[in-house]
Design a protein around this motif. Structure first.
Motif: not given
Length: 411
Positions: A295, A317, A320, A322, A351-353, A358, A391
């Protein structure tokens, strides 16, 4: 008021009296001096909407800020002194609703302290168009940016050098060794948001060049010693289209990597914002993209210089993407000067969770503000700030902030 806070207030009064006496002793020192008192009343409510979360964070507090700025003594090298005294008082904070960032935490009760105070003194010297400030600092720079989104502003401790000896060019550089958070009376070490690591040294420098009246370029560097290094480049261009119409382009790029042996770090942040202004209307479209494995790093508690850093989220992140849509309106066009409106929506994805899949998030903000333009209540301001966040990897929030402020010049 606690014993420690009494000491802070006494120090504030002593510092103010000392500054006033010094100002009286020097006519030139006094001629350019400024003093103002700001009262800031702040209500904050954040409702947590995700399953299993706490109910809400809700507090109400009153802040008072005294700003004193001297001029400079005569001579080739002019000297001066600035002072910033701040006091925050709790008006309401029910059981279990602390943690808004308006007030310091009270570890014994689990709530918030009843009051707190802080004093910042800044010595300064000036030669020609070059100025050095040492002490308590509040300033904005692409690689280190002070935060003023709560009851009292966050400040740094260190030295700041600015120089405008060359036409259309401004150099900024300095060294910071401590940060004082919005809701704290104490200076602490600095850490990097999301990536951790602590340091007592942040070095920075850079320049801003006004190429033409409508085009500005900037290049800056920042180093949180033994944690990260960051290189920044920016461009701002305003294209006049017709009377009352313009197109503003704001481009930002930052590349960050590790410093020392703290940990590997790889982030590149690109941001762009295009704003079309038509008389009282402004329509904005923004895009922000993070690349690399990490990040975007910045000093925790400060504001990151990102186009999609808004009321709550920064959309920074790792990897990411946006988008932002924004609309502003100035009611002066319909005979109500001082009344403004803003609404924006930012959506992020890719975003990598940690749990896999995703990550996606979005935030919507609405600001309505009014500042009295004249009469007895001139400079009285009221602002309502509303935000909604959703989110699939973070918090779901509904938030409202109501801020009433009044600034009174002392001389």
């Amino acid at each position: 008021m606690t014993h420690n806070n009494q000491k802070y207030v006494c120090a504030l009064l002593f510092g103010s009296a000392t500054l006033t006496c010094t100002i009286t002793a020097q006519a030139d020192f006094m001629a350019d001096s400024k003093g103002e008192l700001e009262a800031r009343n702040f209500y904050f409510n954040r409702d947590f909407r995700q399953q299993g979360a706490r109910d809400k964070a809700e507090e109400w507090a009153q802040g008072v800020l005294l700003r004193l700025q001297s001029g400079y003594t005569p001579g080739t090298v002019g000297f001066g002194l600035d002072a910033l005294g701040m006091v925050g008082v709790k008006l309401d904070s029910g059981d279990g609703t602390a943690g808004t960032g308006l007030l310091p935490a009270d570890r014994s009760s689990g709530g918030s302290q009843d009051d707190y105070a802080k004093l910042g003194l800044t010595a300064k010297a000036k030669v020609s168009h070059t100025e050095l400030k040492v002490g308590s600092l509040f300033f904005r720079d692409p690689v280190i940016n002070s935060n003023d989104t709560r009851l009292l502003p966050q400040t740094f401790r260190g030295g700041l050098l600015t120089s405008q000896e060359l036409d259309n060019f401004k150099f900024t550089g300095g060294h910071i060794d401590r940060i004082k958070a919005n809701s704290s009376s104490d200076f602490t070490e600095m850490s990097a948001n999301r990536i951790g690591g602590t340091s007592n040294s942040f070095n920075f420098g850079g320049g801003d060049y006004q190429v033409t009246p409508n085009l500005a370029l900037s290049a800056h560097y920042g180093q949180l010693e033994n944690v990260y290094q960051q290189y920044y480049g920016g461009l701002v261009h305003v294209l006049p289209i017709a009377t009352g119409q313009s197109l503003k382009t704001d481009l930002r790029y930052a590349s960050s990597r590790e410093d020392g042996h703290f940990r590997d770090l790889d982030n590149q942040a690109f941001g762009s914002m295009f704003t079309y202004r038509f008389k009282a209307h402004a329509f904005g479209v923004g895009y922000q993209r993070m690349t690399g494995d990490d990040p975007f790093p910045y000093i925790a508690g400060s504001d990151p210089y990102l186009v999609n850093f808004i009321q709550i989220g920064d959309f920074a992140n790792a990897r990411e993407r946006s988008w932002q849509l924004r609309y502003d309106y100035d009611f002066a066009a319909v005979g109500v000067p001082g009344l403004t409106f803003m609404s924006r929506y930012v959506s992020g994805d890719n975003v990598e969770r940690t749990a896999g899949g995703e990550g996606k998030e979005w935030e919507r903000n609405t600001d309505i503000g009014y500042v009295v333009q004249g009469g007895t209540l001139k400079n009285l301001g009221v602002k309502w700030r509303n935000a909604t966040v959703r989110s699939n990897f973070g918090n779901d929030l509904d938030e409202n902030r109501l801020i009433v402020s009044y600034t009174m010049p002392l001389w």
